[in-house]
Each structure stands twice: as C-alpha cells, then as structure tokens.
Design a protein around this motif. Sequence first.
Motif, PDB file in Angstrom:
ATOM      1  N   VAL A 101       0.838  -1.205   0.000  1.00 36.03           N
ATOM      2  CA  VAL A 101       0.000   0.000   0.000  1.00 36.03           C
ATOM      3  C   VAL A 101       0.871   1.254   0.000  1.00 36.03           C
ATOM      4  N   GLY A 144       0.724   3.482  -3.333  1.00 36.66           N
ATOM      5  CA  GLY A 144       0.139   4.804  -3.129  1.00 36.66           C
ATOM      6  C   GLY A 144       1.131   5.916  -3.384  1.00 36.66           C
ATOM      7  N   LYS A 180       1.603   6.222  -7.158  1.00 37.41           N
ATOM      8  CA  LYS A 180       0.426   6.690  -7.901  1.00 37.41           C
ATOM      9  C   LYS A 180       0.236   8.183  -7.768  1.00 37.41           C
ATOM     10  N   PRO A 205      -0.382   7.700   0.973  1.00 37.79           N
ATOM     11  CA  PRO A 205      -0.586   6.585   0.038  1.00 37.79           C
ATOM     12  C   PRO A 205      -2.028   6.099   0.004  1.00 37.79           C
ATOM     13  N   ARG A 206      -2.698   6.098   1.153  1.00 37.28           N
ATOM     14  CA  ARG A 206      -4.096   5.670   1.166  1.00 37.28           C
ATOM     15  C   ARG A 206      -4.988   6.695   0.474  1.00 37.28           C
ATOM     16  N   SER A 263      -4.062   8.412  -2.113  1.00 37.05           N
ATOM     17  CA  SER A 263      -3.843   8.169  -3.536  1.00 37.05           C
ATOM     18  C   SER A 263      -4.617   6.961  -4.035  1.00 37.05           C
ATOM     19  N   LEU A 264      -4.750   5.930  -3.185  1.00 33.57           N
ATOM     20  CA  LEU A 264      -5.409   4.688  -3.591  1.00 33.57           C
ATOM     21  C   LEU A 264      -6.912   4.697  -3.333  1.00 33.57           C
TER      22      LEU A 264
END
Length: 407
Positions: free
Chosen positions: A29, A33, A36, A191-192, A194-195
């Motif tokens: 993750v 993330g 991304k 990162p979360r 982004s995801l």
Amino acid sequence: MAIPLRALGPAIRAAEAAVLAISAYQSAVTLAGYLKRREPPQPPAAWRPRFALVVCARDEEAVVGRVVRDLLEQEYPAELRDVLVAAHNCTDGTAAAARAAGAKVIETSSPVPGKAWAIRAALDAIGEGYDYLGVFDADARVEPGMLAAVARRGPGAGCLQVETVPIGDPEWIAEGYGFGRRARNLFWWRPRESLGLGTTISGCGWFIRPALLREELPQVTTLTEDLELTVRLALRGVPVTYVSETRVAVGEARDLGTSVRQRLRWVRGHLLVVRRLWPRLALRAARGDARALDLALYLIAPTRMLTRLGASFAALHALLPVPAALPRAAALPVAAAEWTVPAVIAWRERLLSFNRRGFDLALRHSVLSLLWFPIGLWALLTAQVQAWTPTRRTTPEVPHGKPAAGR
C-alpha cells in the motif's frame, strides 16, 4: 528446546505468516500509493459549503484565542462559516478568552470526561443549515486556505480529515513524536489517499455532515471518540476522506508523564474499540469491502513498529537452523521491504536530513516508539479505566497560518 518448538511449530508458523502477510500488505500500500500520487478531483466551482467550526476546549485559556482567530480569518466567505467554542468542564477563563477573540461560546459540563460530550453540546447548539461541522483542538493552528481546500474535496464526502502536522515545538519529547506524525503522513495516510482508501479521524481538523454525526455520535462511548466514530462510519460504508492539500498544526505533549498518560488513554480506547466493533468490521471486510479490510488491519496493527519487529523476527528465525521457521523465500523479501520501502521514500522526500541532527531525531523517535510497548501492556491490563487528565498547553507561539512543519 527442539521438542517444545516442534510442539509449538504450527502456532509459531501461523503467527509469523500472519505478521508477514500484514507487513507485505502495508509495504505494498505504501509503495503503490506513493507511486500513484493521485491528483484530487476538482469539484464544481459554484459549490460553497457552509461550515460550523467547533473548538473543543477544557481549561484552554492560554491558547484558545489563537485558533479562534485563525478560523475567523480564513480565506473563505465569512457568511459561510461560524466559529463556536465548546468550553467543557472548564475551571479557568477559557470561555472569556474565546469570547474576547470573537467566537460564540457555549459552556457545558458532564459527569464523565471526554471530547464527545463537548461535540454533542455544540451539535445541539448549531441548529440547521450547515453542510459540515468541523472539529478542532484549542491548541491548534490553521492555515488560511484550509476551508477552501476542504470545500474542493467536499462534494460527495461524508467525512474528511485534514492532514495534521506538528506545531514546531523544539522540546525533546514533542519534537520526537512530531517527527513520527510527519512520517506517518508520508508512509501511511497519503498513500491511502492516492489509492482511494479511507483514513482515520485524528481528533483535530476533521469535518463531517451534521446529519451523519447526529446519527452516530450518541453511540460513541469510549474516550477515543475519533477512532470509534471512524469505525462506526466504516460500518455504514462511509470512508473518512484524507485531505493533504492543507494542514492543521497540533501540539504534542512536552513532558514524559503527560505523554504517557495521554497515550495510555489512547491505547485503552483503541482496545475497547477493537473489542466492541472489530468483529463487525472484519465481517464487512470479508464481504469484499476493501476500506473495511484496511481499517480492520489497522486496528490490530496500528503501527509499522509492530510489523517491522515481527517481520524482522520471522526473517531471523528463517536464517537460523531451528525448527518451526517459515521458508526464507517468504520471510526475507517481506522483511527487506518492511525496512527499505520507508527508507527509500524518506530519502526521496527528504523527511530526514543526513547529519547529526537527523540522526538524533531518528534515534529519539525510535526510543519514543518503543515506549508504546510498555504503555500498551499496561493499557491491556487496565483497559476498563476511563480517565482523562487535561494536558497543560505550553506549546511555543506559532505565527498565524504558518504550521512550522512542512509536508
């Protein structure tokens, strides 16, 4: 020694496999993330939500005026925002200081402690006509463009959490924990974002639809109302949207005793949330809800320190000529990723300078992180204790709208 290890072999392998699976998931993750870096969607320019901005204060006379002024001076239409201070169980001049700064004030008391009571009183007082209710701590500092950034992310979102950064306190303990907050933003929450995964409500700088809060807040019973509310929202399919385009600066405890008491309360509340709500959350995750799965894993392993130690132990176990170890091909890559993924991202983002000060800060953060283990053990033994000790606000003066720590 070999005989007991053989007898415990299945349990040891199962535990190590579970730790490695969670560790591999978190590394994946973080890396996916980070790579991304999703651009946030731009909503229609005509949508301007109306905000009720609530400052929860308990004996905060020394600092409450700063955050009130920050909120009143937002770069956002004044007719679309109101500032209300909920002076809860106060024994000092918090209410007078808030009024002097220009806020509306309600004075409220409750037989039991907890921020949830202050939020309930404010929710009852604001009435109708607001799109979002925002919650802030009295010692926070807020960037001038915060409300505009939240408005850009607001359409369709039931709850949002603004990125929190340390307020820029050079005190030894506060700065060490503040570094951990910045690292968590970089390795965990962005990162979360982004995801498209959810974040958790972090106590300060969060926004929620009032109707949603009126339905869920009466059920909140722990002193970690932010985490409990996060899980209750997840159970109804409402994620907490992370907003990294703007920041709220928050203070950290400045002495060891205050820090330990504060974190002991957090861990006790965390354990109660796990005991009461995790089975329902896990069931939702098993039905295919990826955000529920992510949150369920966070609840059982809320820090990379746990997975890092666990993955490192599994790798060391695999390298030794002892029974019950997992294959090296499974343990070693996961442990390597646990260490290298954050290190590479930290280097690329210049989270830490490679000099004596950077080394000192990293060492300080590591020592303070290890304190979570004895704190967690004591919290486990005293999980039913619901105690809230007010934190003395002695953070340094920070210029308006200038959170001292960068992204």
